[in-house]
Scaffold this motif. Sequence first.
Motif, PDB file in Angstrom:
ATOM      1  N   GLU A 555       0.810  -1.213   0.000  1.00 35.79           N
ATOM      2  CA  GLU A 555       0.000   0.000   0.000  1.00 35.79           C
ATOM      3  C   GLU A 555       0.846   1.266   0.000  1.00 35.79           C
ATOM      4  O   GLU A 555       0.309   2.375   0.104  1.00 35.79           O
ATOM      5  CB  GLU A 555      -0.912   0.007   1.232  1.00 35.79           C
ATOM      6  CG  GLU A 555      -1.845  -1.187   1.329  1.00 35.79           C
ATOM      7  CD  GLU A 555      -2.853  -1.219   0.189  1.00 35.79           C
ATOM      8  OE1 GLU A 555      -3.370  -0.139  -0.162  1.00 35.79           O
ATOM      9  OE2 GLU A 555      -3.108  -2.303  -0.354  1.00 35.79           O
ATOM     10  N   ASP A 556       2.139   1.146  -0.110  1.00 40.58           N
ATOM     11  CA  ASP A 556       3.026   2.299   0.016  1.00 40.58           C
ATOM     12  C   ASP A 556       3.163   3.010  -1.325  1.00 40.58           C
ATOM     13  O   ASP A 556       4.146   2.840  -2.052  1.00 40.58           O
ATOM     14  CB  ASP A 556       4.394   1.851   0.535  1.00 40.58           C
ATOM     15  CG  ASP A 556       5.269   3.030   0.940  1.00 40.58           C
ATOM     16  OD1 ASP A 556       4.821   4.179   0.780  1.00 40.58           O
ATOM     17  OD2 ASP A 556       6.396   2.797   1.405  1.00 40.58           O
ATOM     18  N   GLU A 557       2.159   3.837  -1.672  1.00 41.71           N
ATOM     19  CA  GLU A 557       2.122   4.501  -2.967  1.00 41.71           C
ATOM     20  C   GLU A 557       3.276   5.486  -3.148  1.00 41.71           C
ATOM     21  O   GLU A 557       3.706   5.738  -4.275  1.00 41.71           O
ATOM     22  CB  GLU A 557       0.787   5.247  -3.141  1.00 41.71           C
ATOM     23  CG  GLU A 557      -0.448   4.378  -2.997  1.00 41.71           C
ATOM     24  CD  GLU A 557      -0.682   3.466  -4.185  1.00 41.71           C
ATOM     25  OE1 GLU A 557      -0.079   3.707  -5.246  1.00 41.71           O
ATOM     26  OE2 GLU A 557      -1.464   2.502  -4.058  1.00 41.71           O
ATOM     27  N   GLU A 558       3.791   6.051  -2.068  1.00 40.30           N
ATOM     28  CA  GLU A 558       4.823   7.090  -2.179  1.00 40.30           C
ATOM     29  C   GLU A 558       6.220   6.530  -2.407  1.00 40.30           C
ATOM     30  O   GLU A 558       7.133   7.278  -2.721  1.00 40.30           O
ATOM     31  CB  GLU A 558       4.836   7.962  -0.921  1.00 40.30           C
ATOM     32  CG  GLU A 558       3.676   8.926  -0.828  1.00 40.30           C
ATOM     33  CD  GLU A 558       3.934  10.030   0.180  1.00 40.30           C
ATOM     34  OE1 GLU A 558       4.905   9.898   0.958  1.00 40.30           O
ATOM     35  OE2 GLU A 558       3.177  10.996   0.199  1.00 40.30           O
ATOM     36  N   HIS A 559       6.392   5.220  -2.239  1.00 39.54           N
ATOM     37  CA  HIS A 559       7.737   4.656  -2.339  1.00 39.54           C
ATOM     38  C   HIS A 559       7.762   3.457  -3.289  1.00 39.54           C
ATOM     39  O   HIS A 559       7.955   2.305  -2.868  1.00 39.54           O
ATOM     40  CB  HIS A 559       8.248   4.244  -0.952  1.00 39.54           C
ATOM     41  CG  HIS A 559       8.360   5.397  -0.006  1.00 39.54           C
ATOM     42  ND1 HIS A 559       7.321   5.798   0.797  1.00 39.54           N
ATOM     43  CD2 HIS A 559       9.379   6.244   0.235  1.00 39.54           C
ATOM     44  CE1 HIS A 559       7.695   6.849   1.520  1.00 39.54           C
ATOM     45  NE2 HIS A 559       8.941   7.137   1.186  1.00 39.54           N
ATOM     46  N   PRO A 560       7.543   3.694  -4.595  1.00 38.23           N
ATOM     47  CA  PRO A 560       7.644   2.590  -5.552  1.00 38.23           C
ATOM     48  C   PRO A 560       9.075   2.066  -5.623  1.00 38.23           C
ATOM     49  O   PRO A 560      10.031   2.764  -5.277  1.00 38.23           O
ATOM     50  CB  PRO A 560       7.224   3.243  -6.872  1.00 38.23           C
ATOM     51  CG  PRO A 560       7.558   4.687  -6.694  1.00 38.23           C
ATOM     52  CD  PRO A 560       7.306   4.983  -5.243  1.00 38.23           C
ATOM     53  N   VAL A 561       9.197   0.835  -6.082  1.00 40.27           N
ATOM     54  CA  VAL A 561      10.522   0.220  -6.208  1.00 40.27           C
ATOM     55  C   VAL A 561      10.778  -0.110  -7.678  1.00 40.27           C
ATOM     56  O   VAL A 561       9.851  -0.356  -8.454  1.00 40.27           O
ATOM     57  CB  VAL A 561      10.628  -1.056  -5.349  1.00 40.27           C
ATOM     58  CG1 VAL A 561      10.500  -0.714  -3.876  1.00 40.27           C
ATOM     59  CG2 VAL A 561       9.556  -2.070  -5.744  1.00 40.27           C
ATOM     60  N   LEU A 562      12.053  -0.109  -8.039  1.00 42.01           N
ATOM     61  CA  LEU A 562      12.443  -0.389  -9.421  1.00 42.01           C
ATOM     62  C   LEU A 562      12.207  -1.841  -9.788  1.00 42.01           C
ATOM     63  O   LEU A 562      12.453  -2.753  -8.985  1.00 42.01           O
ATOM     64  CB  LEU A 562      13.913  -0.054  -9.629  1.00 42.01           C
ATOM     65  CG  LEU A 562      14.311   1.379  -9.989  1.00 42.01           C
ATOM     66  CD1 LEU A 562      15.815   1.447 -10.178  1.00 42.01           C
ATOM     67  CD2 LEU A 562      13.588   1.884 -11.227  1.00 42.01           C
ATOM     68  N   THR A 563      11.758  -2.044 -11.005  1.00 34.59           N
ATOM     69  CA  THR A 563      11.649  -3.389 -11.564  1.00 34.59           C
ATOM     70  C   THR A 563      12.337  -3.401 -12.921  1.00 34.59           C
ATOM     71  O   THR A 563      12.358  -2.378 -13.631  1.00 34.59           O
ATOM     72  CB  THR A 563      10.183  -3.806 -11.748  1.00 34.59           C
ATOM     73  OG1 THR A 563       9.535  -2.876 -12.632  1.00 34.59           O
ATOM     74  CG2 THR A 563       9.450  -3.829 -10.425  1.00 34.59           C
TER      75      THR A 563
END
Length: 574
Positions: A555-563
């Motif tokens: 649910e952490d919309e502010e902290h996306p991670v690289l894929t």
Amino acid sequence: MTDSALPQDPAGPLVLGPMLRYIGETDATVWVETASRAVVTVHADGRAWCAPTFRVKGHHYALVVVDGLEPGGAWEYAVSIDGAPVWPEQGSEFPAPRLRTVDRHRPTRLLFGSCRTTVPNDREGHRTNGVDALRTLALALARDEQEWPDLVAFLGDQVYADETPEAMREFIASRRSLDEPPGTEIKDYEEYAHLYRLAWGDDANRWLLSTLPSCMIFDDHDVRDDWNTSWSWHEEINRTPWWDERLMGALSSYWVYQHIGNLSPGQLAEDEVYARVLDAAAGLAGRGAEEDGEELDLTEAVFDLSRRVDRHPDVYRYSYRRDLGDSRLVVVDSRAARVLEPHHRSMLDPAEMRWLDEQLTGDVEHLLIGTSLPFLLPPGLHDLEAIDEALANGTRGRLLARAAEKARQSIDLEHWAAFNDGFVEVFDMVRQVARGERGAAPASVVFLSGDVHNSYVAEVVDAESRHGARSQIVQAVCSPIRNPMPRGVRVMMSAFARGLVRPMRFVAGRSQHVPDPPCSWEVTDGPWFDNCLAQLTVQGRDLSIVWRGGEVPGEDEEHPVLTTIASVRLPARS
């Protein structure tokens, strides 16, 4: 780290930036927009470099030249305005920005991509427009999770002047009625200035652009969809009463916000308009602190340039070149420099074509050609555009010509295939480079592009046996950074890359009015439809390209991670 969805009104003297733009072996430029007239200073390595602001339409800007640096060095830097520190921001959670000069002895890492819309980085924004690949990379770099790139090349549609976000519409509504043309689209310079602030003002991307050098070129949405598609489009849009003000605002703001940062200090001194900024700065320095000269108002000069460029594109060049160690990046204006007269259409006018001819030489490890529109489209789509171009020229009568022109504008059939003479001329140049006729052949000639809202790699088939090429001839596309293609269109694009190649070639080949392309190519990897940013890495005479996007963990919309979406290795020919 947190990220506000959109920038707030500036409370201090710094409105936008700083943006680290040009970087060379011994020099760099830093761009800022300020709230009022000021002197902007960049501090690094115990030294300071200053520039007074100039103004355009009541907005204040400075481009500080930082020179006398050591090759391959890295220094933290800070910015002050009239002596007051403004960057890094006090209490910032992001690392200090750095100046990092070009080092010929380390691998070159070049990011590239295009098409980025500006919507909030929340659940709704991610649902409608996907995760911002640029912001995701910024957060990963801030956490020291990725190797540091050398440069990011934005290959078009940095802003969408015709598809404005809600925050922009609110600003427009505060100035004029949305019921009057051009409605929710951008009207003038003032609205462009606000649109750039929305695009570059959120804290993660703003930090990234302050510490990662960038170069840019426009595409159609920076001005308007289908900009300079055809003579018919040009005549029709010029009958629109609001168009002139829109175009002048677009080109003038592009010069200020994007173009001047593409130029080296030497090129800035030779630029007919920016030379006035340098002359004014020298005059202020000569007068001394006791004499308070006026701030240079560049409005008339910039708008005059825009008017002349619209009427005679050959009076000014937006294309440019960057040297990256043992590689070269040539970025081509494939929008403003077009020849649109029926039966004499070319993507580049004669002056622009001559300039490009001078830049496309060998004696480099890799020759990279940045053009917002892919040079090598998926083969099926190339043939479709060539067929449409022939019909639009009236080869099958006026009725079909009108239908073909309508299709050209409605579904964007206006890439290099629709300007065949220019396509053939540029391919001949590239073929000469690849054969070693313009200096030692590079390991590869790679076109870097965006625009089409999907990513892929294409390669000229049997380049050595058919064309005598010692270099690979490759097209690499990365699009969008944040503006995903509708799912229905994705199916069609995949078909043009694969299943429709032979049928379209059959139809095109049977017509005497549709020219055969001077080479054959195929899509070797892709297409992919994710929001992404690509990184090309030079490893001697080998290249590798990785496309990365972002996803939201939980649910952490502010902290996306690289894929990692895809990776392709292009080994040099043995």
